[in-house]
Design a protein around this motif. Structure first.
Motif, short mmCIF file in Angstrom:
data_model
loop_
_atom_site.label_atom_id
_atom_site.label_comp_id
_atom_site.label_asym_id
_atom_site.label_seq_id
_atom_site.Cartn_x
_atom_site.Cartn_y
_atom_site.Cartn_z
N GLU A 1 -10.13 -1.45 -8.70
CA GLU A 1 -11.06 -0.67 -7.88
C GLU A 1 -10.63 0.80 -7.90
O GLU A 1 -9.48 1.12 -7.62
CB GLU A 1 -11.07 -1.19 -6.45
N HIS B 1 0.86 -1.19 0.00
CA HIS B 1 0.00 0.00 0.00
C HIS B 1 0.89 1.24 0.00
O HIS B 1 1.67 1.45 0.93
CB HIS B 1 -0.92 0.01 1.21
N THR C 1 -2.09 -1.21 -3.77
CA THR C 1 -2.96 -0.07 -3.51
C THR C 1 -2.15 1.22 -3.56
O THR C 1 -1.05 1.28 -3.00
CB THR C 1 -3.63 -0.21 -2.12
N THR D 1 -5.16 -7.65 -8.06
CA THR D 1 -6.09 -6.60 -7.67
C THR D 1 -5.33 -5.29 -7.54
O THR D 1 -4.28 -5.23 -6.89
CB THR D 1 -6.77 -6.94 -6.33
N SER E 1 -18.99 -2.70 -3.03
CA SER E 1 -17.80 -3.53 -3.12
C SER E 1 -18.15 -4.99 -3.38
O SER E 1 -17.28 -5.83 -3.47
CB SER E 1 -16.98 -3.43 -1.83
N VAL F 1 -6.97 4.91 -4.99
CA VAL F 1 -7.80 5.66 -4.05
C VAL F 1 -7.48 7.16 -4.15
O VAL F 1 -6.31 7.55 -4.06
CB VAL F 1 -7.56 5.17 -2.61
N HIS G 1 -5.96 -1.31 -6.43
CA HIS G 1 -6.81 -0.30 -5.79
C HIS G 1 -6.21 1.08 -6.04
O HIS G 1 -5.05 1.32 -5.68
CB HIS G 1 -6.92 -0.53 -4.28
N THR H 1 -1.87 -7.85 -4.45
CA THR H 1 -2.77 -6.71 -4.20
C THR H 1 -1.93 -5.46 -4.02
O THR H 1 -1.09 -5.38 -3.12
CB THR H 1 -3.63 -6.95 -2.95
#
Length: 399
Positions: free
Chosen positions: A339, A214, A275, A298, A398, A302, A300, A273
């Motif tokens: 996302e 992240h 982010t 995945t 979600s 934001v 993300h 994943t």
């Protein structure tokens, strides 16, 4: 004297000064915990600064001026109090915390010697101006330091290379949580020759592999630089919000460039994943990052900056080279879910997403699901066109 604990909490600089003066008048061989945590001396005159710079006087006997026996000392936490590294008090400790960026830095050899004398160390926090003379033989096992009980390792240093070199001599247990903060203004990450953590991490199990990363970018108050925080999670050791590694670039004038070079500094090969909060940068920079994202399943994004979403989807639709520089298909070939959170849906955003998803579908790397959270009204015709290329679209949900 039977003094066992001496603690001065911030911001009581005057109390720290008083306690230091009192300590210089007595001997305290039974002292176990010494915590002087004033971030700055109470005044900036020369006499006060001199007292804080002579922390060693606290450990001298009144009669002879020699260092008294400190074998009982277990926890040493000092802010702005300078005790030369050559003094023999750095031993038998379970906690060592020194925030002394104005102090003459230790050599790597001396720092390793000190740590070898603290085999039961549980917490190590160092904020230093540097670690000097990094030329200790890396192939000499006599310089390796095993710290089997270490739970927390936090370093604040100007240069990533220094941290990487220091870590290469340590043998750490899986439970060690590491945090490294770099306070030198960096245009980007270092070159591939100077990663933030060693390439050989076989003796650093918590840093050996990551499955989640992240990255968050926050503007500093001045507006001409940003702070970048990178949290890395181990697949079996980390909890939901318990990263084994946290990297912080205190000042970077080009966070997009730093992000693009992330794969040069830490191993992203097993990350599924990824982010990014506060994403920015052009498609070239994102493509540079994504060529290390072969395992990304995945993604993300934001609260991205304007133009970031368009750049990301352009990069996802561009043929790339792999981390070794060899031609390949589209980057992030394993990507299934993307996302977007807090994105303003405009014409260019619609167009970039649809184009990117269409190209990926045609090349056999189609996106399975697009999740849009905290977005404005989404065009239904556009959603149907995405569904025609095999993309499930979920808006403000979600599920």
């Amino acid at each position: 004297h039977r003094l066992r604990d001496l603690v001065s909490l911030p911001p009581r600089g005057h109390l720290s000064l008083y306690l230091m003066a009192a300590m210089s008048c007595i001997s305290a061989p039974q002292l176990q915990n010494l915590h002087l945590l004033s971030r700055e001396p109470p005044e900036r005159d020369e006499s006060v600064l001199s007292m804080f710079g002579r922390g060693v006087d606290m450990f001298k006997t009144v009669e002879t001026g020699d260092i008294f026996d400190t074998s009982a000392l277990r926890s040493l936490r000092l802010y702005e109090v300078a005790i030369p590294w050559e003094i023999d008090i750095y031993k038998n400790l379970t906690v060592l915390e020194l925030c002394t960026p104005s102090m003459v830095p230790p050599t790597l050899r001396r720092l390793l010697e000190c740590l070898r004398q603290c085999p039961d160390l549980e917490e190590l926090n160092l904020e230093l101006s540097d670690i000097s003379e990094l030329s200790v033989p890396s192939n000499d096992p006599n310089w390796n330091v095993d710290l089997p009980r270490l739970a927390s390792l936090n370093l604040v240093l100007p240069k990533p290379r220094t941290v990487s070199t220091f870590l290469s001599y340590l043998i750490l247990p899986p439970q060690t949580r590491c945090g490294f903060r770099f306070c030198q203004k960096l245009e980007g990450f270092p070159s591939p020759d100077y990663p933030m953590i060693p390439r050989d991490r076989s003796r650093l199990p918590g840093l050996s592999v990551f499955d989640r990363v992240h990255v968050s970018v926050t503007d500093l108050f001045r507006g001409d630089a940003s702070c970048m925080r990178i949290k890395c999670y181990h697949p079996t050791i980390s909890g939901i919000d318990d990263p084994t590694l946290v990297l912080v670039l205190m000042e970077t004038s080009s966070p997009a460039l730093a992000l693009s070079m992330l794969g040069e500094s830490i191993d992203l090969a097993s990350v599924h994943t990824f982010t990014v909060t506060g994403a920015q940068g052009n498609s070239v920079m994102w493509a540079s990052l994504f060529r290390f994202g072969s395992a990304f399943c995945t993604l993300h994004i934001v609260e991205p900056r304007p133009g970031a979403v368009e750049a990301i989807f352009r990069a996802l639709a561009t043929p790339s080279t792999d981390a070794g520089g060899q031609p390949g298909g589209l980057c992030c070939g394993a990507l299934q879910v993307l996302e977007l959170v807090g994105v303003r849906m405009t014409g260019p955003v619609y167009e970039a997403i649809l184009h990117g998803c269409t190209v990926r579908k045609v090349t056999g790397a189609g996106l399975e699901r697009l999740v849009l959270l905290k977005v404005n009204v989404v065009d239904e015709l556009w959603m149907r066109r995405l569904q025609e290329v095999g993309v499930e679209v979920h808006v403000n949900s979600s599920n």
